[in-house]
Design a protein around this motif. Structure first.
Motif, PDB file in Angstrom:
ATOM      1  N   VAL A   1      51.208  27.053 -24.510  1.00  0.00           N
ATOM      2  CA  VAL A   1      51.392  26.045 -25.549  1.00  0.00           C
ATOM      3  C   VAL A   1      51.636  24.698 -24.878  1.00  0.00           C
ATOM      4  N   LEU A   2      50.854  23.686 -25.259  1.00  0.00           N
ATOM      5  CA  LEU A   2      50.887  22.394 -24.567  1.00  0.00           C
ATOM      6  C   LEU A   2      51.095  21.253 -25.558  1.00  0.00           C
ATOM      7  N   ARG A   3      51.984  20.322 -25.170  1.00  0.00           N
ATOM      8  CA  ARG A   3      52.132  19.076 -25.915  1.00  0.00           C
ATOM      9  C   ARG A   3      51.021  18.121 -25.495  1.00  0.00           C
ATOM     10  N   PRO A   4      50.261  17.577 -26.427  1.00  0.00           N
ATOM     11  CA  PRO A   4      49.236  16.613 -26.035  1.00  0.00           C
ATOM     12  C   PRO A   4      49.881  15.314 -25.524  1.00  0.00           C
ATOM     13  N   PRO A   5      49.307  14.654 -24.514  1.00  0.00           N
ATOM     14  CA  PRO A   5      48.171  15.135 -23.730  1.00  0.00           C
ATOM     15  C   PRO A   5      48.663  15.951 -22.526  1.00  0.00           C
ATOM     16  N   SER A   6      48.117  17.118 -22.339  1.00  0.00           N
ATOM     17  CA  SER A   6      48.506  17.991 -21.226  1.00  0.00           C
ATOM     18  C   SER A   6      47.289  18.757 -20.735  1.00  0.00           C
TER      19      SER A   6
ATOM     20  N   GLY B   1      52.628  24.300 -35.404  1.00  0.00           N
ATOM     21  CA  GLY B   1      53.333  23.248 -36.105  1.00  0.00           C
ATOM     22  C   GLY B   1      52.463  22.662 -37.209  1.00  0.00           C
ATOM     23  N   SER B   2      52.987  21.662 -37.861  1.00  0.00           N
ATOM     24  CA  SER B   2      52.228  21.002 -38.924  1.00  0.00           C
ATOM     25  C   SER B   2      51.328  19.929 -38.323  1.00  0.00           C
ATOM     26  N   GLY B   3      50.135  19.844 -38.849  1.00  0.00           N
ATOM     27  CA  GLY B   3      49.218  18.825 -38.371  1.00  0.00           C
ATOM     28  C   GLY B   3      47.984  19.426 -37.742  1.00  0.00           C
ATOM     29  N   ARG B   4      47.371  18.682 -36.868  1.00  0.00           N
ATOM     30  CA  ARG B   4      46.134  19.127 -36.250  1.00  0.00           C
ATOM     31  C   ARG B   4      46.005  18.510 -34.872  1.00  0.00           C
ATOM     32  N   GLY B   5      45.077  19.024 -34.105  1.00  0.00           N
ATOM     33  CA  GLY B   5      44.866  18.507 -32.755  1.00  0.00           C
ATOM     34  C   GLY B   5      43.501  18.885 -32.230  1.00  0.00           C
ATOM     35  N   THR B   6      43.242  18.471 -30.995  1.00  0.00           N
ATOM     36  CA  THR B   6      41.958  18.737 -30.333  1.00  0.00           C
ATOM     37  C   THR B   6      42.211  19.466 -29.017  1.00  0.00           C
ATOM     38  N   ALA B   7      41.498  20.566 -28.840  1.00  0.00           N
ATOM     39  CA  ALA B   7      41.592  21.360 -27.614  1.00  0.00           C
ATOM     40  C   ALA B   7      40.249  21.341 -26.893  1.00  0.00           C
TER      41      ALA B   7
ATOM     42  N   LEU C   1      42.450  23.980 -19.239  1.00  0.00           N
ATOM     43  CA  LEU C   1      42.792  24.118 -20.650  1.00  0.00           C
ATOM     44  C   LEU C   1      43.473  22.813 -21.048  1.00  0.00           C
ATOM     45  N   ARG C   2      42.830  22.052 -21.918  1.00  0.00           N
ATOM     46  CA  ARG C   2      43.285  20.697 -22.219  1.00  0.00           C
ATOM     47  C   ARG C   2      43.802  20.573 -23.651  1.00  0.00           C
ATOM     48  N   ALA C   3      44.990  20.026 -23.780  1.00  0.00           N
ATOM     49  CA  ALA C   3      45.490  19.584 -25.088  1.00  0.00           C
ATOM     50  C   ALA C   3      45.197  18.089 -25.144  1.00  0.00           C
ATOM     51  N   VAL C   4      44.094  17.723 -25.793  1.00  0.00           N
ATOM     52  CA  VAL C   4      43.602  16.347 -25.727  1.00  0.00           C
ATOM     53  C   VAL C   4      44.448  15.417 -26.585  1.00  0.00           C
ATOM     54  N   GLU C   5      44.647  15.769 -27.837  1.00  0.00           N
ATOM     55  CA  GLU C   5      45.466  14.958 -28.744  1.00  0.00           C
ATOM     56  C   GLU C   5      45.951  15.851 -29.874  1.00  0.00           C
TER      57      GLU C   5
ATOM     58  N   ARG D   1      52.201  14.522 -33.629  1.00  0.00           N
ATOM     59  CA  ARG D   1      53.465  14.494 -32.910  1.00  0.00           C
ATOM     60  C   ARG D   1      54.347  15.674 -33.331  1.00  0.00           C
ATOM     61  N   GLY D   2      54.922  16.317 -32.345  1.00  0.00           N
ATOM     62  CA  GLY D   2      55.794  17.457 -32.597  1.00  0.00           C
ATOM     63  C   GLY D   2      55.075  18.791 -32.573  1.00  0.00           C
ATOM     64  N   GLY D   3      53.753  18.796 -32.661  1.00  0.00           N
ATOM     65  CA  GLY D   3      52.999  20.039 -32.619  1.00  0.00           C
ATOM     66  C   GLY D   3      52.474  20.333 -31.222  1.00  0.00           C
ATOM     67  N   ARG D   4      51.928  21.506 -31.054  1.00  0.00           N
ATOM     68  CA  ARG D   4      51.389  21.913 -29.738  1.00  0.00           C
ATOM     69  C   ARG D   4      50.051  22.610 -29.922  1.00  0.00           C
ATOM     70  N   ILE D   5      49.186  22.381 -28.941  1.00  0.00           N
ATOM     71  CA  ILE D   5      47.920  23.121 -28.872  1.00  0.00           C
ATOM     72  C   ILE D   5      48.199  24.484 -28.251  1.00  0.00           C
ATOM     73  N   VAL D   6      47.628  25.529 -28.853  1.00  0.00           N
ATOM     74  CA  VAL D   6      47.892  26.903 -28.432  1.00  0.00           C
ATOM     75  C   VAL D   6      46.623  27.525 -27.858  1.00  0.00           C
ATOM     76  N   PHE D   7      46.763  28.130 -26.677  1.00  0.00           N
ATOM     77  CA  PHE D   7      45.688  28.903 -26.052  1.00  0.00           C
ATOM     78  C   PHE D   7      46.190  30.343 -25.986  1.00  0.00           C
TER      79      PHE D   7
END
Length: 761
Positions: free
Chosen positions: A227-232, A254-260, A306-310, A313-319
């Motif tokens: 689990v990564l906080r963007p950007p990571s 978390g709530s929201g969305r992101g790009t992996a 494995l990139r958490a691009v964006e 806030r407060g959420g994490r990208i999950v692999f």
């Protein structure tokens, strides 16, 4: 991993053939349990899977810079120091793991893929006795800060003009103020961040191992995840096989969305993005399955990112459950064998024997090559002959079996391949004409029949093959069904050469008047190696011509003896289910150094070896294998052919390699001798000594390793060092329960043999 002659009793020169029938296997100390016999091999083995979560301690993590996590893991970036069996001592502070430091100086190496205009270093530390912390990068001071004893703080160090170019850099942490005579810990260290300066007042949430690994449930589906906080970015280095696939589930926690993203990076090519996905969290969030083909990077040393691009806030990208596996569900396995014959030729120049060299003088090897898989990228685990041979018969590296330098003895608690077969009801025999394989070195254990043939004795160099043939004839005539392992260790191309003066006089160059004599060759060359002046430690061009001619003529006689053994197996109807291995312990070397050095440099001309494997029923006959292999895999293959559990960490089945199955993510092949090492991954070589900065070179264009690319090829450099460090750490863990390394106590017979061999003066 692969590695490194002290006389302990008086010298005696009278020696004859030494024989021991039904040799007991008992040794001092309690040995590790031998693997039980398995059922006869099936047609295929289940393909391996690599869990990236388990590999994470050896991957890089970036979040606003590179993070170096000290919390409970053994960090591989510490001044190229050797790996330990266990991680350094650590302590829990408020749920975070800190490494306990006893040394006043900590060296950390890191690489940059791109230049950094300005650099800052953040250190999370809990001081104990230390009063000050000084930080330098590449010996340039970033600053110093006073420490508050007993208070955990994150300290920032930033230099006004501290641009760093692409490549390798060294970070140094120096603690001062602790009493010099104290042996107590001076500080506890959690993590270090190296990256661009943080904004004033900006907090930093370090992506430590404990922070980025979590159990995540999305839409009722649980997955162990990164689990990564963007950007990571998490970056794991590998050399994928052509059938490698990455499988995982993408999501947003978390709530929201992101790009992996999933991408491949390397030194030679621009980054390749394999997949970019938008992921959503909240009540409707779920895992998006992803299967990615890694074959476009097959054979390359790459970083899998494995990139958490964006993201919100407060959420994490999950692999979730990131696994690398094969496209096929099964792997080919070696056919079963009743008889295994392993012929080990000492100190052979591969380019002078079939099928790599001329065939006319060695017709048996030339014919055998037509019925065998020919391994052209086979490599020794050490330049120490005894170490290499021990790996062949044990299936483990020199660091594990204990023969790392000339004069070392096999660890008493180690169970060898011969012992494992005996416990399964098999018969075993070792016939050796090489002094480094004699009884004081412990290599006789587990063999029902053990016979030595000293170079001092007036017996042909082919006698070990003749006695092996007689043993097999008796076993086959008895009509039993027990499997049988016969190991034959021959002089190969090593002096003394079994030639008369009259035979030698016919060799090139004509009218030779140099220093080499067939019977005294080892003594003469050994005396030259001991010369005080380097200029005197060499032989002339005519001497090299004669040496190679003696090498070839000696091998021709051994080739004829091998032909007789093969003919007997065919005549007895045992050839079809025989696995025959012909290889060497170390290479001859191409000069200018005098050959047959007991502790030679780890150069490729000494490490690349011949390997012919004739599988039962001529399976894969005539196949040339260019995939890398090493000596421990020979023992692995023999064990599987007998239906036995293979030694751990041996590196896989030669039959699978000959069938074209490459290591899933690329096995690093580490050769070692004493404190030196040479690691191979694909075409890349990393050569060095423990605690010193190594050299990186491309063996396909620079086999002598003249041009150092350590700073110019950051991806290859990190991949090689991380893999080397991991291999050394794994070997240290395997060796720990086997006890310390032991020196051999040499009896007069072995001393005499080693003197004629040229190892002792």
């Amino acid at each position: 991993m692969r590695r490194r002659i002290t006389a302990l009793v008086g010298l005696g020169l009278a020696i004859v053939s030494c024989s021991r029938d039904e040799a007991p296997a008992a040794r001092g100390g309690e040995k590790t349990a031998a693997p039980p016999a398995a059922a006869a091999p099936s047609k295929a083995l289940a393909a391996e899977r690599i869990d990236l979560l388990k590999e994470l301690p050896r991957c890089e993590v970036e979040h606003r810079g590179r993070l170096l996590d000290f919390g409970g893991t053994q960090l591989p970036a510490r001044g190229f120091a050797s790996a330990l069996a266990e991680a350094p001592p650590s302590i829990d502070r408020g749920g975070d793991r800190f490494e306990r430091l006893f040394s006043r100086e900590t060296l950390l190496d890191f690489w940059l893929d791109e230049p950094m205009d300005s650099v800052s270093v953040t250190v999370r530390v809990h001081p104990l006795l230390a009063k000050w912390l000084y930080v330098t990068v590449d010996d340039k001071r970033l600053g110093a800060q006073k420490l508050a004893t007993g208070e955990t703080r994150s300290l920032n160090f930033t230099a006004a003009a501290a641009a760093l170019p692409r490549g390798r850099h060294r970070l140094t942490l120096r603690f001062s103020g602790a009493p010099r005579a104290s042996k107590e810990p001076i500080a506890d260290l959690d993590w270090v961040r190296v990256g661009p300066p943080l904004k004033s007042g900006e907090s930093y949430a370090a992506p430590t191992l404990a922070d980025v690994v979590s159990d995540v449930v999305l839409d009722g589906v649980p997955k162990r995840s990164i689990v990564l906080r963007p950007p990571s970015v998490v970056r794991c280095f590998m050399r994928p096989s052509p059938d490698a696939k990455l499988r995982l589930g993408l999501g947003f926690w978390g709530s929201g969305r992101g790009t992996a993203e999933v991408a491949l990076v390397s030194d030679e090519k621009t980054p390749r993005v394999l997949s970019t996905r938008k992921v959503s969290g909240g009540d409707g969030g779920s895992f998006v399955p992803l299967s990615l083909d890694l074959s476009p990077a097959a054979g390359e040393v790459v970083g899998l990112e494995l990139r958490a691009v964006e993201g919100t806030r407060g959420g994490r990208i999950v692999f979730g459950d990131p696994i690398i596996s094969r496209a096929s569900a099964e792997l080919p396995q070696v056919p079963p064998a009743r008889t295994v014959v392993m012929v080990v030729l000492s100190s052979v120049d591969r380019g002078r024997i079939p099928p790599w060299g001329p065939t006319a003088s060695m017709p048996a090897l030339a014919e055998l090559a037509k019925h065998s898989a020919v391994f052209s990228a086979h490599r020794a685990p050490s330049s120490v002959p005894g170490a290499s041979f021990a790996s062949l018969v044990s299936g483990v590296t020199p660091a594990v079996h204990g023969i790392e330098r000339p004069g070392d003895k096999l660890r008493a608690k180690l169970s060898t391949l011969a012992e494992t077969l005996k416990e399964a009801g098999g018969r075993t025999a070792l016939f050796t004409g090489v002094p480094t394989g004699f009884e004081p070195f412990g290599l006789n254990v587990g063999f029902d029949v053990f016979e030595t043939f000293s170079p001092v004795a007036d017996v042909p160099a082919t006698e070990p093959l003749s006695r092996a043939q007689s043993f097999l004839e008796r076993e086959l005539a008895a009509g039993g069904t027990a499997p049988q392992l016969v190991v034959v260790q021959l002089r190969g191309g090593h002096p003394p050469w079994d030639l008369t003066r009259e035979e030698a006089a016919l060799l090139k160059p004509a009218e030779y008047n140099g220093i080499l004599d067939p019977r005294r060759g080892g003594i003469i060359l050994g005396a030259l190696r001991d010369k005080a002046k380097k200029a005197a430690r060499k032989i002339g061009e005519d001497d090299w011509i004669r040496l190679r001619a003696l090498h070839d003529a000696a091998l021709a006689k051994q080739d004829a003896a091998l032909a007789k053994l093969v003919a007997m197996l065919k005549a007895k109807g045992a050839w079809d289910d025989t696995l025959l291995v012909v290889t060497s312990d170390v290479g001859l070397g191409s000069g200018p150094e005098i050959p047959f050095e007991p502790l030679a440099p780890l150069t490729e001309d000494r490490l690349l070896l011949p390997l012919l494997v004739r599988f039962p029923s001529d399976a894969l006959a005539g196949k040339e294998v260019t995939l890398p292999t090493t000596s421990a895999q020979v023992a692995f293959t023999v064990a599987r052919a007998f239906g036995l559990e293979a030694p751990p960490g041996a590196g896989g089945d030669l039959f699978a390699r000959a069938s074209g199955v490459a290591a899933l993510t690329g096995d690093v092949d580490v050769a070692s001798a004493d404190r030196d090492y040479s690691a191979r991954l694909g075409a890349w070589l990393l050569r060095g000594a423990v605690g010193k900065t190594p050299r990186l070179c491309a063996s396909d264009i620079d086999p002598a390793c003249i041009n150092d690319a350590l700073d110019q090829r950051p991806s290859a450099a990190r991949a090689l060092w991380l893999a080397t460090f991991d291999a050394v750490a794994a070997d240290a863990r395997r060796a720990a329960p086997l006890g310390p390394r032991v020196r051999a106590e040499l009896n007069p017979e072995t001393l005499a043999a080693l003197t004629v061999w040229g190892d002792l003066r």
